[in-house]
Design a protein around this motif. Structure first.
Motif, PDB file in Angstrom:
ATOM      1  N   GLU A   8       0.420  -0.968   0.198  1.00 31.79           N
ATOM      2  CA  GLU A   8      -0.606   0.106   0.098  1.00 31.79           C
ATOM      3  C   GLU A   8       0.751   1.281   0.343  1.00 31.79           C
ATOM      4  OE1 GLU A   8      -3.677   1.927   3.135  1.00 31.79           O
ATOM      5  OE2 GLU A   8      -2.037   0.804   3.472  1.00 31.79           O
ATOM      6  N   CYS A   9       0.569   1.892  -0.881  1.00 25.04           N
ATOM      7  CA  CYS A   9       1.408   3.046  -1.104  1.00 25.04           C
ATOM      8  C   CYS A   9       0.805   4.192   0.013  1.00 25.04           C
ATOM      9  CB  CYS A   9       0.880   4.219  -2.194  1.00 25.04           C
ATOM     10  SG  CYS A   9       1.694   5.778  -2.351  1.00 25.04           S
ATOM     11  N   ILE A  10       1.897   4.687   1.285  1.00 19.56           N
ATOM     12  CA  ILE A  10       1.553   5.620   2.109  1.00 19.56           C
ATOM     13  C   ILE A  10       1.016   7.010   2.021  1.00 19.56           C
ATOM     14  CG2 ILE A  10       3.926   4.963   3.498  1.00 19.56           C
ATOM     15  CD1 ILE A  10       5.093   7.174   3.275  1.00 19.56           C
ATOM     16  N   ASP A  11       1.393   7.276   0.642  1.00 22.74           N
ATOM     17  CA  ASP A  11       1.119   8.946   0.130  1.00 22.74           C
ATOM     18  C   ASP A  11      -0.464   8.815  -0.399  1.00 22.74           C
ATOM     19  OD1 ASP A  11       3.010   9.852   1.706  1.00 22.74           O
ATOM     20  OD2 ASP A  11       4.615   9.155  -0.131  1.00 22.74           O
ATOM     21  N   CYS A  12      -1.127   8.289  -1.103  1.00 26.28           N
ATOM     22  CA  CYS A  12      -1.386   8.100  -2.204  1.00 26.28           C
ATOM     23  C   CYS A  12      -2.965   7.111  -1.365  1.00 26.28           C
ATOM     24  CB  CYS A  12      -2.207   8.089  -3.706  1.00 26.28           C
ATOM     25  SG  CYS A  12      -0.900   7.026  -4.784  1.00 26.28           S
ATOM     26  N   GLY A  13      -2.138   6.172  -1.163  1.00 29.15           N
ATOM     27  CA  GLY A  13      -3.009   4.498  -0.836  1.00 29.15           C
ATOM     28  C   GLY A  13      -3.424   4.014  -1.633  1.00 29.15           C
ATOM     29  N   LEU A  24       9.259   2.421  -5.357  1.00 27.02           N
ATOM     30  CA  LEU A  24       7.883   3.242  -4.629  1.00 27.02           C
ATOM     31  C   LEU A  24       6.853   2.664  -5.796  1.00 27.02           C
ATOM     32  CD1 LEU A  24      11.000   5.823  -4.844  1.00 27.02           C
ATOM     33  CD2 LEU A  24       9.616   5.083  -2.586  1.00 27.02           C
ATOM     34  N   CYS A  25       5.251   4.059  -5.180  1.00 29.40           N
ATOM     35  CA  CYS A  25       4.203   3.707  -6.361  1.00 29.40           C
ATOM     36  C   CYS A  25       4.733   4.271  -7.549  1.00 29.40           C
ATOM     37  CB  CYS A  25       3.902   4.379  -5.277  1.00 29.40           C
ATOM     38  SG  CYS A  25       2.265   5.537  -5.933  1.00 29.40           S
ATOM     39  N   THR A  26       4.377   3.630  -8.314  1.00 30.32           N
ATOM     40  CA  THR A  26       5.119   4.430  -9.804  1.00 30.32           C
ATOM     41  C   THR A  26       4.112   5.872  -9.772  1.00 30.32           C
ATOM     42  OG1 THR A  26       3.268   2.919 -10.913  1.00 30.32           O
ATOM     43  CG2 THR A  26       5.190   2.637 -11.063  1.00 30.32           C
ATOM     44  N   ASP A  27       2.302   5.586  -9.229  1.00 33.91           N
ATOM     45  CA  ASP A  27       2.038   7.538  -9.397  1.00 33.91           C
ATOM     46  C   ASP A  27       2.477   8.372  -8.701  1.00 33.91           C
ATOM     47  OD1 ASP A  27       0.401   5.772 -10.755  1.00 33.91           O
ATOM     48  OD2 ASP A  27      -1.607   6.011  -9.399  1.00 33.91           O
ATOM     49  N   CYS A  28       3.109   8.163  -7.428  1.00 36.22           N
ATOM     50  CA  CYS A  28       3.569   9.166  -6.873  1.00 36.22           C
ATOM     51  C   CYS A  28       5.476   9.684  -6.851  1.00 36.22           C
ATOM     52  CB  CYS A  28       3.919   8.880  -5.346  1.00 36.22           C
ATOM     53  SG  CYS A  28       2.059   8.748  -4.170  1.00 36.22           S
ATOM     54  N   GLU A  29       5.721   8.529  -7.760  1.00 31.74           N
ATOM     55  CA  GLU A  29       7.461   8.274  -8.342  1.00 31.74           C
ATOM     56  C   GLU A  29       7.581   9.594  -9.159  1.00 31.74           C
ATOM     57  OE1 GLU A  29       8.788   4.964  -9.731  1.00 31.74           O
ATOM     58  OE2 GLU A  29      10.675   5.523  -9.210  1.00 31.74           O
TER      59      GLU A  29
END
Ligand SMILES: [Zn+2]
Length: 414
Positions: A8-13, A24-29
């Motif tokens: 689970e991405c800690i920033d966007c969930g 890393l989460c590919t969206d937030c990265e």
């Protein structure tokens, strides 16, 4: 079979299956830049409900019996290095001066790991995961300990390690890395430069990267210390745990371990964790309440926690805030003084980063902050032999004495 864990991405969930992603989460990265702590660090989540219904009762005892395999991102414990990682001693200490404590102090001595630091917990899990996925080359950026740790674990597992370190890392750590047969890449720059270079090289050469937080499994390895603490305290929670903080991964690991136990209903609260940073490297504590992250160049004798851009800042901050953690800054002078107290009063010689945690404890102790009967733990993350230079300034090795009993007498009376 359903995957044992997901991320689970800690920033966007956003949720990722375990086979879907490595770092890393590919969206937030996409929003990341080199001046800010990365977004998109992943948290590893297990099926706590399923575990609960499978175990029914005495969950913790059963977890201990199975070596916590159900809470590790591995298929079998047999993938781990044969070296003894973790299960380090927890020493109860009754005093450090002439007065006995009216509270309990425990020292968790993680210098007793195979490469003499806490980092072995993360390296062992990453190395085991690589083994299960037929990956033979692992790269890491390190201030020294993570690198020497990965090099040692890879040596044990017949894997290749490539370590990016700031060229100014302590000699003992560089020596260790090379003796384990790893390839070393000393970077003419800071740890942060080494970190960025190692990621670029990972992308270019297709290696597997162990970088702390960037690889979510590092947090999973580090959390094992919390399972051990709970077990060693006879399934009691400590009231406070002092943790040295640089990148924010160890403290996040400690929280994650207790969070797993909480999610399984084994514990009903999370202990108070005290993040200890050096005044000269305080980029987590200084930014706790800022809207925009500001990095101050780090300079401290505690090289292991000397970091400009803490790679797990976002997760560490979240954990500390949500669980009412505490923070304290200690000076290099306090760290060195604490190192001397620790060595001379307990026989444990710890490196400066670990002594920083002990300095945090001492500060609380002298301020009378411990409740009677409370249980307090200091996490000692590395051996003092890894950085002799740091403490040599406070000792003065005497000049040689002639092998003559008269001269010896004179010397002793000096
Ligand atoms: Zn995300």
């Amino acid at each position: 079979m359903k995957d044992k864990f997901f991320y689970e991405c800690i920033d966007c969930g956003k949720i990722y299956e375990s086979s879907q992603i490595t770092y890393l989460c590919t969206d937030c990265e996409k929003q990341n830049d080199e001046n800010n702590p990365p977004k998109g660090v992943l948290k590893t989540i297990y099926d706590y409900k399923e575990l609960n219904s499978r175990y029914k009762k005495n969950i913790f005892d059963q977890l201990v019996k199975s070596g916590f395999l159900d809470l590790l991102p591995l298929k079998t414990l047999g993938s781990l290095p044969f070296l003894k990682v973790g299960n380090t001693p927890l020493y109860k200490v009754s005093s450090i001066d002439d007065n006995n404590f009216d509270f309990e102090l425990y020292l968790k001595d993680d210098s007793q790991n195979p490469t003499f630091s806490f980092k072995d917990r993360a390296s062992a899990v990453v190395s085991a995961f690589a083994k299960e996925n037929n990956i033979d080359t692992i790269v890491a950026a390190s201030t020294g300990n993570a690198g020497s740790s990965l090099a040692g674990m890879c040596a044990a597992q017949k894997q290749k390690a490539i370590i990016f370190v700031p060229a100014a890392a302590p000699k003992a750590k560089l020596t260790q890395i090379m003796m384990y047969g790893a390839q070393i890449v000393p970077i003419d720059g800071t740890y942060d430069n080494a970190f960025d270079m190692s990621i670029e090289a990972t992308k270019k050469y297709g290696w597997y990267n162990r970088n702390t937080a960037f690889n979510p499994l590092t947090i999973e390895g580090k959390k094992t210390v919390s399972f051990e603490l709970f077990s060693q305290l006879n399934q009691n929670l400590p009231d406070r745990i002092f943790v040295p903080v640089g990148d924010g991964v160890i403290i996040s690991g400690v929280y994650k371990g207790f969070e797993d136990l909480f999610n399984l209903g084994i514990i009903d609260k999370i202990p108070v964790i005290i993040a200890v940073q050096a005044i000269g490297s305080s980029n987590i504590i200084e930014n706790m309440n800022r809207d925009k992250f500001i990095s101050t160049p780090s300079k401290t004798i505690a090289d292991s926690i000397s970091v400009d851009i803490p790679r797990n800042f976002r997760m560490a901050k979240k954990y500390i805030k949500e669980n009412f953690g505490e923070t304290i800054l200690v000076s290099d002078e306090e760290i060195i003084a604490a190192s001397k107290v620790l060595s001379s009063r307990t026989g444990i010689f710890a490196e400066p980063a670990a002594s920083a945690a002990f300095a945090g404890f001492l500060s609380y102790y002298w301020d009378g902050k411990f409740n009677k009967g409370s249980k307090n733990v200091v996490l000692l993350t590395g051996s003092g032999l890894k950085d002799l230079n740091a403490v040599q300034r406070i000792i003065d090795i005497p000049s040689p004495v002639k092998p003559d009993i008269f001269e010896i007498g004179k010397f002793l009376n000096k």
